[in-house]
Design a protein around this motif. Sequence first.
Motif, PDB file in Angstrom:
ATOM      1  N   ARG A 126       8.550  40.796  50.606  1.00  0.00           N
ATOM      2  CA  ARG A 126       9.336  41.081  51.893  1.00  0.00           C
ATOM      3  C   ARG A 126      10.062  42.470  51.751  1.00  0.00           C
ATOM      4  NH1 ARG A 126      13.080  37.173  50.929  1.00  0.00           N
ATOM      5  NH2 ARG A 126      14.303  38.709  49.797  1.00  0.00           N
ATOM      6  N   GLU A 127      10.546  42.800  50.456  1.00  0.00           N
ATOM      7  CA  GLU A 127      11.131  44.179  50.350  1.00  0.00           C
ATOM      8  C   GLU A 127      10.036  45.254  50.921  1.00  0.00           C
ATOM      9  OE1 GLU A 127      12.779  44.113  46.721  1.00  0.00           O
ATOM     10  OE2 GLU A 127      14.108  42.290  47.254  1.00  0.00           O
ATOM     11  N   HIS A 128       8.753  45.066  50.369  1.00  0.00           N
ATOM     12  CA  HIS A 128       7.997  46.387  50.460  1.00  0.00           C
ATOM     13  C   HIS A 128       6.815  46.072  51.729  1.00  0.00           C
ATOM     14  CE1 HIS A 128       9.075  46.462  46.420  1.00  0.00           C
ATOM     15  NE2 HIS A 128       8.970  47.653  46.347  1.00  0.00           N
ATOM     16  N   GLY A 129       7.385  45.025  52.610  1.00  0.00           N
ATOM     17  CA  GLY A 129       6.458  44.737  53.788  1.00  0.00           C
ATOM     18  C   GLY A 129       5.035  44.588  53.774  1.00  0.00           C
ATOM     19  N   VAL A 130       4.711  43.577  52.489  1.00  0.00           N
ATOM     20  CA  VAL A 130       3.504  43.067  52.300  1.00  0.00           C
ATOM     21  C   VAL A 130       3.329  41.703  52.859  1.00  0.00           C
ATOM     22  CG1 VAL A 130       2.160  41.992  50.527  1.00  0.00           C
ATOM     23  CG2 VAL A 130       3.277  44.038  49.978  1.00  0.00           C
TER      24      VAL A 130
END
Lengths: 420, 420
Positions: free
Chosen positions: A271-275
């Motif tokens: 979620r945090e890295h837009g994966v």
Amino acid sequence: MRLLLGNILFSPRLGELTAIPRGALLLRDDGVLEDVLPAAPEGADAETVDYGDALILPSFVDMHLHAPQYPMLGMGMDLPLIDWLNTYTFKTEARFADEAFARRTYRRLAEELITGGTTRVCMFSSLHTDATLILMEELERAGVTGYVGKVNMDRNSGGDLNETTEESKRETLRWLDACDRFHFVKPILTPRFTPSCTDELMAWLGKLAEQRGLYVQSHLSENRGEIAWVKELHPDCAQYWETYAKYGLWKDHTVMAHCVWSDERERAAMREHGVTVAHCADSNINICSGVAPVRTLLDEGVSVTLGSDIAGGAMLAMSRVVTTSIRVSKLRCMKTDGRDGFLTVDEAFYLGTTAGHRWFGADGGFAKGKPLHAIVVDESGFPEPVRELTLRERFERCIYLMDKSAIRAVWSEGRRVAGA
Amino acid sequence: MRLLLGNILFSPRLGELTAIPRGALLLRDDGVLEDVLPAAPEGADAETVDYGDALILPSFVDMHLHAPQYPMLGMGMDLPLIDWLNTYTFKTEARFADEAFARRTYRRLAEELITGGTTRVCMFSSLHTDATLILMEELERAGVTGYVGKVNMDRNSGGDLNETTEESKRETLRWLDACDRFHFVKPILTPRFTPSCTDELMAWLGKLAEQRGLYVQSHLSENRGEIAWVKELHPDCAQYWETYAKYGLWKDHTVMAHCVWSDERERAAMREHGVTVAHCADSNINICSGVAPVRTLLDEGVSVTLGSDIAGGAMLAMSRVVTTSIRVSKLRCMKTDGRDGFLTVDEAFYLGTTAGHRWFGADGGFAKGKPLHAIVVDESGFPEPVRELTLRERFERCIYLMDKSAIRAVWSEGRRVAGA
């Protein structure tokens, strides 16, 4: 301008379905969707394509599949993963050193994707540069758009399917240089998965991704044996995802297939890295990998899409992948005594269409200002209902029953690429 | 005599597969299979049908499906069982009071069964006598053989779908009297399930079964709410199956659909009394009933067959029901940490073909001395493999990939009923 008339259905957001009886899609001459209208405008100066009472839906997006495994579709399904890889997968992929074979096979694959209503893909090729270029040509010719990756794999690979680190780098650059000629099919960096790539290669790929602004796709946490192996290979990394992160491969738009066993920390890192997760329900069952926590991923705000994952998956038609995702989610729902609610048909349809298109920058179902990606479904082959059905009911029935014979037309990147 | 030439594959026993490259099926003029030969006999005085390199397999047997639910295939799949019954099922079945609608719908159903390779069925109709006779006519016309039941249901039924106990008895007798004219489709007594039938009706059906030597089909232990309900209705019975047994309905050849929650004692009662399970994997998932203990049933020697259970199941094609059974068994295998081994493709194929044919008295795959039931599969629509495949591999691929477009011919009761 051009007008497409019919019953328009799409899922703008997870769990929502918009149904417009006898609505209209207004296209510019370049195929970009100008507007979605509740009815055909009177006296519009536009060429009209009237699909009558048929349903017009967004096309499907297949976010994870292995093109060179197409020849082994539906084979070796009873084997354990390692036997399946050694008996079928590596030998099948190795065959794509033969360009004529690649041409025939990829032409057929591209056609089957289009007639099945899949117009966007995020796809693995093999390690072969020339076959990868042939694949991209054949996709573009048929009207399939999206991203294709020459696979990088410089360790732990099987038999005839080998490349050295140097070869992998050199061929990746040769491939990238040759990709400029494509309009709708673009390259994506594709380390097969952590056990297949040396640290040197991973680091090189991470730098290349940054230098050239390239997206990345790979596999993550598919089964427990694989996770343990990755841990052995990278004792410095607490979790599997960090073996990608430490080389700059874990970033916005990175697509990770499977994520069956991703725990809370790994999910938070997505979620945090837009994966984005490519959930591959059929493959996960066939190879007995497990059942991915899709409801949890969605609740936590992780981006989830669907993949056929042929040939771990045995069905290329994304309509069947969508209903298989529902079925598998129901099994997880039962297993968790209802805690993980199953995917409704609207939700699974969203994942197989809008969620994928959104990854490509086209959000909302039918994305205004973007080229049209749509299928037209003809229900005449379905059983006669006992009463007039609502559009919502017809939609559900289409998702469960459609096969290529029910797909009357396919529009990709604003052009009609199949049907009439 | 007649000779059918091709690659012959069948499963004589659970887990076994016999493959005869370019073998021959020798048929008598009346369609009875005289012999299975390793090659075409030289100078045989027989008309030859040469299927070349195609595969000849036993046809599929669908041991549980609801013909009047065909119009609602793929609908209401997200609803809880009771809402699904009230919103769709009962209203759909009620529509079969209309004979013209029944004729149109059952003709289409019969055709779709045949083109999908299903030649034997054990089928529920609705409570309507006339529509049931129309169904039997249309099955016989298309070449589908087997057993069909006018449904008995004199309590707890929905809306327009009602019969009194007296009506149920009278109509059952009228239906049975009218069945003499059929050659290949026979009546089977069909109390819908225990909650739908009064004790008086159950007792009457049990006596009728004995007097006329009729077989019985019903539902058993599909979900936990149903089991609790049956317990309330029959506090004298320790288990669900005993509500059938006490009225003489639990006996040799009785077919019980589902048996998802049958415990050791109930399973022992099946084995001891010759009761056959119709396992309906797709339906059990769609309606979130549970996952049947198929491996345990098989290990304990219970007779297990497969059913599409349309429209709880959303796929009529038995090839897909076979692979869905494999998939669901893999989920159970994972859930039990490997204790319940999954169904191999050979095993699931056995359950969908030989196990069903055996219930009809035709054992061993291709049963010598019995009329031929077979399908011919053409692989030209499948991807080109990377090497020459073994017959075993081709067989697996066919099971996973075949749809009606791959079924080149269908033989039922010794006659060719579809294809060339």
